[in-house]
Design an enzyme around this catalytic site. Structure first.
Site, PDB file in Angstrom:
ATOM      1  N   HIS A  16      14.939 -36.912 -22.396  1.00  0.00           N
ATOM      2  CA  HIS A  16      15.433 -38.280 -22.391  1.00  0.00           C
ATOM      3  C   HIS A  16      16.194 -38.537 -23.685  1.00  0.00           C
ATOM      4  O   HIS A  16      15.948 -37.909 -24.709  1.00  0.00           O
ATOM      5  CB  HIS A  16      14.245 -39.232 -22.256  1.00  0.00           C
ATOM      6  CG  HIS A  16      14.641 -40.642 -22.021  1.00  0.00           C
ATOM      7  ND1 HIS A  16      14.618 -41.587 -23.007  1.00  0.00           N
ATOM      8  CD2 HIS A  16      15.079 -41.257 -20.921  1.00  0.00           C
ATOM      9  CE1 HIS A  16      15.038 -42.748 -22.512  1.00  0.00           C
ATOM     10  NE2 HIS A  16      15.317 -42.563 -21.240  1.00  0.00           N
ATOM     11  N   SER A 252      13.839 -48.327 -21.735  1.00  0.00           N
ATOM     12  CA  SER A 252      12.948 -47.676 -20.775  1.00  0.00           C
ATOM     13  C   SER A 252      13.571 -46.386 -20.281  1.00  0.00           C
ATOM     14  O   SER A 252      14.792 -46.265 -20.178  1.00  0.00           O
ATOM     15  CB  SER A 252      12.713 -48.622 -19.601  1.00  0.00           C
ATOM     16  OG  SER A 252      12.465 -47.889 -18.438  1.00  0.00           O
ATOM     17  N   LYS A 253      12.700 -45.410 -19.985  1.00  0.00           N
ATOM     18  CA  LYS A 253      13.197 -44.145 -19.437  1.00  0.00           C
ATOM     19  C   LYS A 253      13.854 -44.377 -18.089  1.00  0.00           C
ATOM     20  O   LYS A 253      14.578 -43.536 -17.585  1.00  0.00           O
ATOM     21  CB  LYS A 253      12.052 -43.154 -19.265  1.00  0.00           C
ATOM     22  CG  LYS A 253      11.556 -42.670 -20.583  1.00  0.00           C
ATOM     23  CD  LYS A 253      10.626 -41.498 -20.470  1.00  0.00           C
ATOM     24  CE  LYS A 253      10.107 -41.221 -21.878  1.00  0.00           C
ATOM     25  NZ  LYS A 253       9.299 -40.090 -22.046  1.00  0.00           N
ATOM     26  N   ARG A 254      13.534 -45.498 -17.495  1.00  0.00           N
ATOM     27  CA  ARG A 254      14.088 -45.770 -16.165  1.00  0.00           C
ATOM     28  C   ARG A 254      15.305 -46.700 -16.227  1.00  0.00           C
ATOM     29  O   ARG A 254      15.804 -47.113 -15.196  1.00  0.00           O
ATOM     30  CB  ARG A 254      13.007 -46.354 -15.259  1.00  0.00           C
ATOM     31  CG  ARG A 254      12.114 -45.269 -14.678  1.00  0.00           C
ATOM     32  CD  ARG A 254      10.848 -45.828 -14.087  1.00  0.00           C
ATOM     33  NE  ARG A 254       9.940 -46.267 -15.130  1.00  0.00           N
ATOM     34  CZ  ARG A 254       9.168 -45.443 -15.836  1.00  0.00           C
ATOM     35  NH1 ARG A 254       9.182 -44.154 -15.602  1.00  0.00           N
ATOM     36  NH2 ARG A 254       8.373 -45.900 -16.778  1.00  0.00           N
ATOM     37  N   ASP A 255      15.763 -47.020 -17.412  1.00  0.00           N
ATOM     38  CA  ASP A 255      16.942 -47.878 -17.526  1.00  0.00           C
ATOM     39  C   ASP A 255      18.121 -47.216 -16.801  1.00  0.00           C
ATOM     40  O   ASP A 255      18.499 -46.082 -17.127  1.00  0.00           O
ATOM     41  CB  ASP A 255      17.287 -48.069 -19.010  1.00  0.00           C
ATOM     42  CG  ASP A 255      18.390 -49.096 -19.221  1.00  0.00           C
ATOM     43  OD1 ASP A 255      19.391 -49.021 -18.489  1.00  0.00           O
ATOM     44  OD2 ASP A 255      18.231 -49.965 -20.085  1.00  0.00           O
TER      45      ASP A 255
END
Ligand code: GLU
Length: 484
Positions: A16, A252-255
Site C-alpha cells: 500500500h 484508508s487502504k480502501r480509499d
C-alpha cells in the site's frame, strides 16, 4: 557509525502507498548517509499472512527502483530476514527474561481476559492486563503446567517509572509505565508478538534508526522496556506523520483514489513519478522545487525536514506530477508501453494500421497523459469509424456558414490524391479563400464534425491519422444530420 535502517512489512496484503512512503523514507535516509537498507518480513501474524504478498512487495520495490542491501531474497550477515525463521532466537530471549523475572507465564483464558476487560469498561476504565498471573507462586505455576495448561508469556512492566526518548521528528516524548499493562510477548503457540520480536530483530540486526509510521508511536514505550530488560541499546526513533485523505482523515487502504502499487504499475504510471510524489508526502527539501529525480531526493533528504503534521495525499497533484514525468518520456518508449498495454487487453489497432501510425497517435495525445491506462479513452476516436457529436459540436455545426465549410472541405479531401497533415492544411487554405472565412469559423466546424468535440489535439494531424474513409464518412454524417 554506519546508518542501518529497515522496512519491516507484514506480508498480509498488497503493498500500500502508506507503506511505500515509509519504505522510501528509510531508503532515502540510508542512501543519503551511505548506510544500509534492510528488508525484513514480519510474518508472525500467521492467520493474516497472504500467500504471494511477499513476492508482490519485492516486485513493487524493484519497479520503484528501490534496492536493499539485506533481505529475505538476497540474504545478509544478520539473517534470516523472515521472522517465522527466527523463532528459536525469540525463544532464547524469552528465557533470559524469564530467568531475570522480567517475564512470566499467564494462564488466563480468553474468556477470563474478556470478563476482566468488560468489568474495567463498566467502571469507565481502559485497562491493560490486571497482572493476576504475575503474582502466582512457583508451586501454582508448576501446578497449572502439570494440568497441561499452555501459557502465554507476559512482560512484567515495572511500576512507577518514566520512559523518555527523543524522536527525530516529534521531539521529546515521555510515557509512564503505570499506563502500560503487562503485555504478551510470546503467545501460547510459541510465536512472539510484534513488540517483542521487533526489538530483538532491530537490536540483533544493528538497526540504528527506526523510521516508521506514527501509528507505532504508542508501541515505542513497550519496546523501550524490552530493550532495557534485554540490555540492548535502543535505536533512535523517528515516527513519520500520518498520510491523510483529501478530507484530512487518515488515509484508508480502501480509499478509491489511492491504489496499491501493483495497480499503478499495471496502469502504466512511471515509477519515478510515484517516488517523487511520495517523497513529498511529509518531507520537503525547502524551496519551491517539486520535480526531483531519485538521486536529487537522496542527496537532499534528511529527517529534520519531515513535518509533524499529517500529509495529505493530493490525487490531483499525483496526476499532475505523473503527467510531468510522462512528458519527459521519449515518444517511442511511451508507444512501447501503450502497445504492451493494448496487447495485454486484447485491443487491436484498426485494420491496416501499424507501429508508425500508433506512434503518431501517441505523439498526438502524449501531452495529455499521466498514465498509459488513459490512452484507450483518449484515443478512442482513432480506433473506430464513427464518432458521436457532443452537444457543443452540434451547436458549432448549426452556426451560419458551418455546413458550407464542412461540405467544401469534404469535397477537397475526397478528390485529394495524397493524404497528409500538410495536404489538409492546403484544403483549409482553399476553403478559407473561397468562402472568405478564417480562424475559428474555418477550423471549428470540421473539428466538430470529425471528432464530435470542440477541443482536441492538433487538427491536421488528427485528419492525417484518421483514415481517409473515416474522415469522409464522418463529414458526410455531420452534413446529413444537420441538413435535416
Ligand atoms: N510489521 C510492522 C508493520 O508493518 C512494522 C512496524 C515497525 O516498523 O516497527 O507495521
Amino acid at each position: 557509525m554506519t546508518v542501518r535502517v529497515r522496512y519491516a512489512p507484514s506480508p498480509t496484503g498488497h503493498l500500500h502507498i502508506g507503506g511505500v512512503r515509509t519504505a522510501l523514507f528509510n531508503y532515502f535516509y540510508a542512501r543519503h548517509y551511505n548506510g544500509q537498507f534492510i528488508l525484513r518480513f514480519e510474518d508472525t501474524d500467521l492467520d493474516r499472512n497472504v500467500p504471494g504478498a511477499e513476492e508482490e512487495m519485492l516486485k513493487g520495490f524493484r519497479w520503484l527502483g528501490v534496492d536493499w542491501d539485506e533481505g529475505p531474497d538476497v540474504g545478509g550477515p544478520y539473517g534470516p530476514y523472515r521472522c517465522t525463521e527466527r523463532l528459536d532466537i525469540y525463544r532464547s530471549y524469552l528465557q533470559k527474561l524469564v530467568d531475570a523475572n522480567a517475564a512470566y507465564p499467564c494462564f488466563c483464558s480468553p474468556e477470563e481476559l474478556e470478563a476482566e476487560r468488560e468489568a474495567a469498561a463498566a467502571q469507565g476504565r481502559i485497562s491493560g492486563y490486571s497482572g493476576r498471573c504475575r503474582h502466582l507462586s512457583d508451586e501454582q505455576r508448576q501446578q497449572k503446567l502439570a494440568e497441561g495448561r499452555v501459557p502465554n508469556w507476559r512482560f512484567a512492566v515495572p511500576m512507577g517509572a518514566e520512559l523518555a526518548f527523543t524522536d527525530l521528528i516529534r521531539g521529546d516524548m515521555r510515557f509512564q509505565t503505570d499506563d502500560i499493562g503487562d503485555f504478551v510477548i510470546v503467545k501460547s503457540n510459541g510465536i512472539p508478538t510484534y513488540n517483542f520480536q521487533v526489538v530483538i530483530d532491530d537490536a540483533l540486526m544493528n538497526i540504528t534508526h527506526v523510521i516508521r509510521g506514527e501509528e507505532h508511536l504508542s508501541n515505542t514505550p513497550k519496546q523501550l522496556l524490552v530493550y532495557q530488560a534485554l540490555g540492548f541499546e535502543p535505536a533512535t526513533f523517528a515516527h513519520l506523520p500520518q498520510v491523510l485523505d483529501q478530507t484530512r482523515k487518515k488515509l484508508s487502504k480502501r480509499d478509491p483514489n489511492v491504489k496499491p502499487v501493483h495497480i499503478y504499475r499495471e496502469e502504466g504510471y512511471l515509477p519515478e513519478a510515484i517516488v517523487n510524489f511520495l517523497a513529498l508526502l511529509g518531507w520537503s527539501p525547502g524551496g519551491e522545487e517539486e520535480i526531483m529525480a531519485f538521486a536529487e531526493i537522496v542527496e537532499k533528504f534528511d529527517l529534520d525536514r519531515v513535518n509533524r503534521s499529517g500529509a495529505v495525499f493530493d490525487v490531483d497533484k499525483l496526476h499532475w506530477m505523473a503527467g510531468q514525468y510522462m512528458k519527459q518520456l521519449p515518444n517511442e518508449e511511451l508507444t512501447d508501453m501503450v502497445q504492451q498495454y493494448l496487447d495485454k487487453r486484447g485491443m487491436r489497432l484498426p485494420q491496416g494500421r501499424g507501429r508508425q501510425w500508433l506512434e503518431g497517435v501517441v505523439a498526438l495525445l502524449h501531452e495529455k497523459m499521466s498514465c498509459v491506462a488513459e490512452f484507450p479513452a483518449l484515443a478512442q476516436d482513432f480506433f473506430r469509424a464513427e464518432t458521436e457529436l457532443s452537444q457543443e459540436a452540434l451547436e458549432v455545426l448549426k452556426e451560419d456558414g458551418a455546413l458550407a465549410v464542412v461540405a467544401r472541405y469534404q469535397e477537397l479531401a475526397k478528390d485529394a490524391d495524397s493524404w497528409s497533415a500538410e495536404a489538409s492544411k492546403g484544403w483549409f487554405k482553399q476553403v478559407g479563400a473561397e468562402l472568405n472565412v478564417k480562424g475559428r469559423k474555418l477550423f471549428m466546424p470540421v473539428r466538430a464534425a470529425l471528432t464530435g468535440e470542440v477541443h482536441g489535439p492538433d487538427l491536421q494531424q488528427t485528419v492525417f491519422l484518421l483514415q481517409k474513409e473515416w474522415v469522409l464518412a464522418r463529414l458526410d454524417k455531420a452534413l446529413t444530420v444537420l441538413s435535416h
